[in-house]
Design an enzyme around this catalytic site. Structure first.
Site, short mmCIF file in Angstrom:
data_model
loop_
_atom_site.label_atom_id
_atom_site.label_comp_id
_atom_site.label_asym_id
_atom_site.label_seq_id
_atom_site.Cartn_x
_atom_site.Cartn_y
_atom_site.Cartn_z
N LYS A 13 0.84 -1.21 0.00
CA LYS A 13 0.00 0.00 0.00
C LYS A 13 0.88 1.26 0.00
O LYS A 13 0.66 2.18 -0.79
CB LYS A 13 -0.92 0.02 1.24
N ARG A 88 -9.67 0.72 8.78
CA ARG A 88 -9.21 -0.63 9.10
C ARG A 88 -10.24 -1.42 9.88
O ARG A 88 -9.99 -2.58 10.23
CB ARG A 88 -7.96 -0.53 9.96
N ARG A 127 11.91 -5.59 5.08
CA ARG A 127 11.75 -4.14 4.84
C ARG A 127 12.73 -3.31 5.67
O ARG A 127 12.94 -3.56 6.84
CB ARG A 127 10.31 -3.72 5.19
N ARG A 160 11.46 -1.41 11.22
CA ARG A 160 10.35 -1.04 12.10
C ARG A 160 10.22 -2.04 13.23
O ARG A 160 10.38 -3.24 13.02
CB ARG A 160 9.05 -1.00 11.29
N ARG A 171 -0.10 -9.03 13.39
CA ARG A 171 -0.70 -8.02 12.50
C ARG A 171 -1.51 -8.70 11.40
O ARG A 171 -2.57 -8.20 11.01
CB ARG A 171 0.41 -7.15 11.87
P1 AP5 Z 1 4.88 -1.55 1.88
O1 AP5 Z 1 4.53 -0.79 0.65
O2 AP5 Z 1 5.56 -0.81 2.98
O3 AP5 Z 1 3.61 -2.34 2.41
P2 AP5 Z 1 2.32 -1.81 3.18
O4 AP5 Z 1 1.14 -2.49 2.60
O5 AP5 Z 1 2.30 -0.31 3.21
O6 AP5 Z 1 2.63 -2.43 4.60
P3 AP5 Z 1 2.67 -1.78 6.04
O7 AP5 Z 1 3.39 -2.76 6.90
O8 AP5 Z 1 3.23 -0.39 6.03
O9 AP5 Z 1 1.18 -1.75 6.35
P4 AP5 Z 1 0.52 -1.87 7.68
O10 AP5 Z 1 -0.85 -1.70 7.21
O11 AP5 Z 1 0.74 -3.03 8.55
O12 AP5 Z 1 1.26 -0.73 8.54
P5 AP5 Z 1 0.81 0.71 8.94
O13 AP5 Z 1 2.01 1.54 8.96
O14 AP5 Z 1 -0.37 1.16 8.17
O15 AP5 Z 1 5.80 -2.80 1.44
C1 AP5 Z 1 6.37 -3.67 2.40
C2 AP5 Z 1 7.75 -4.14 1.91
O16 AP5 Z 1 7.59 -4.89 0.72
C3 AP5 Z 1 8.72 -2.98 1.55
O17 AP5 Z 1 10.02 -3.37 1.90
C4 AP5 Z 1 8.60 -2.85 0.02
O18 AP5 Z 1 9.79 -2.36 -0.56
C5 AP5 Z 1 8.31 -4.30 -0.38
N1 AP5 Z 1 7.46 -4.41 -1.57
C6 AP5 Z 1 6.33 -3.70 -1.85
N2 AP5 Z 1 5.79 -4.11 -3.00
C7 AP5 Z 1 6.59 -5.12 -3.46
C8 AP5 Z 1 6.56 -5.98 -4.59
N3 AP5 Z 1 5.61 -5.88 -5.52
N4 AP5 Z 1 7.52 -6.90 -4.73
C9 AP5 Z 1 8.52 -7.02 -3.78
N5 AP5 Z 1 8.60 -6.24 -2.68
C10 AP5 Z 1 7.65 -5.32 -2.53
O19 AP5 Z 1 0.28 0.46 10.45
C11 AP5 Z 1 1.17 0.15 11.51
C12 AP5 Z 1 0.39 0.10 12.82
O20 AP5 Z 1 -0.21 1.39 13.08
C13 AP5 Z 1 -0.79 -0.89 12.87
O21 AP5 Z 1 -0.37 -2.20 13.20
C14 AP5 Z 1 -1.67 -0.24 13.95
O22 AP5 Z 1 -1.18 -0.50 15.24
C15 AP5 Z 1 -1.50 1.25 13.68
N6 AP5 Z 1 -2.51 1.78 12.73
C16 AP5 Z 1 -2.29 2.34 11.51
N7 AP5 Z 1 -3.45 2.69 10.93
C17 AP5 Z 1 -4.43 2.36 11.80
C18 AP5 Z 1 -5.84 2.44 11.75
N8 AP5 Z 1 -6.49 2.95 10.69
N9 AP5 Z 1 -6.55 1.98 12.83
C19 AP5 Z 1 -5.92 1.48 13.90
N10 AP5 Z 1 -4.59 1.34 14.01
C20 AP5 Z 1 -3.84 1.78 12.96
#
Ligand code: AP5
Length: 214
Positions: A13, A88, A127, A160, A171
């Site tokens: 994402k 979410r 990552r 992270r 997660r």
């Molecule tokens: P990346 O693009 O970073 O993936 P992502 O889908 O953004 O994954 P996240 O881990 O950031 O999402 P998340 O939803 O768990 O975390 P968030 O920060 O929102 O890609 C991941 C890796 O893969 C990278 O190294 C990239 O280079 C690689 N990659 C990407 N595409 C690729 C491909 N095609 N091929 C190969 N490699 C690839 O949330 C973190 C925490 O915050 C949550 O756990 C929660 O505690 C809190 N939080 C955030 N939002 C909320 C909410 N709305 N409600 C409640 N709690 C929340």
């Protein structure tokens, strides 16, 4: 263009949102990034969010809903935005719907990015992120030229806290129980489009653009 990128942790994402931001000149709004910044700045929201994020569980709805309501009111959102990691839960989706209705606005697209579980774990555990500019790398798929150093700005890369194996598992479970129901929520509203999220980053970006421009 107002869109949501939906998908499990590691679906890409954030990676895709950054590319869409450049193409469509609209901001990426990542609740994860906003909360991590709040933790770093030791704000009251950050202090409240930290223990949830470290455990890999969701921050309470009322906290993130407040964060989003505040962010959507900023002037850079008038031409649209990409919501990355919000909503979410069904409660968050409903609060978003109410907020948009009050603003006289609607969503244009909800894209659900699908990736197999094994690949998600591989992506998250490899990552690395730049401490300064936020650029994302992967130890296998998109490694920096120099180990531990950002190609773009030269700052140090870090892993992270929630990208450790046990927290990744948690997660992914939380995604299945709390967030996956949003797929049918937005399907029922005729907004959902599925994107195959495996393959090269550029290839997935093209798939997304094709769907957006249909
Ligand atoms: P990346 O693009 O970073 O993936 P992502 O889908 O953004 O994954 P996240 O881990 O950031 O999402 P998340 O939803 O768990 O975390 P968030 O920060 O929102 O890609 C991941 C890796 O893969 C990278 O190294 C990239 O280079 C690689 N990659 C990407 N595409 C690729 C491909 N095609 N091929 C190969 N490699 C690839 O949330 C973190 C925490 O915050 C949550 O756990 C929660 O505690 C809190 N939080 C955030 N939002 C909320 C909410 N709305 N409600 C409640 N709690 C929340």
């Amino acid at each position: 263009m107002r869109m949501i990128l939906l998908g499990p942790p590691g679906a890409g994402k954030g990676t895709q949102a950054k590319m869409l931001t450049e193409k469509y000149q609209i901001p990426q709004i990542s609740t994860g990034d906003i909360l991590r910044q709040a933790v770093k700045d030791c704000t009251s929201i950050g202090q409240e969010a930290k223990s949830y994020m470290d455990r890999g569980v969701l921050v309470p709805d009322q906290v993130v809903i407040r964060v989003i309501q505040d962010r959507l009111g900023k002037p850079d959102c008038t031409r649209g935005y990409i919501l990355d990691g919000f909503p979410r839960t069904v409660a968050q989706a409903e609060a978003l719907g109410d907020t948009l209705a009050r603003m006289g606005s609607t969503l244009d697209h909800v894209l659900s990015i699908k990736v197999e579980a094994e690949e998600l774990v591989r992506r998250l555990s490899g990552r690395r992120t730049c401490r300064s500019c936020g650029e994302a790398y992967h130890l296998l798929y998109s490694a920096p030229r120099k180990d531990g150093v950002c190609d773009k700005c030269g700052a140090a890369l870090y892993q992270r806290d929630d990208d450790k194996e046990e927290t990744i598992k948690r997660r992914l479970q939380v995604y299945q129980s709390e967030t996956a129901p949003l797929i049918s929520y937005y399907q029922d509203r005729g907004l959902l489009r599925e994107i195959a999220g495996q393959g090269e980053i550029g290839e997935i970006f093209e798939r997304i653009c094709r769907v957006l421009e249909k």
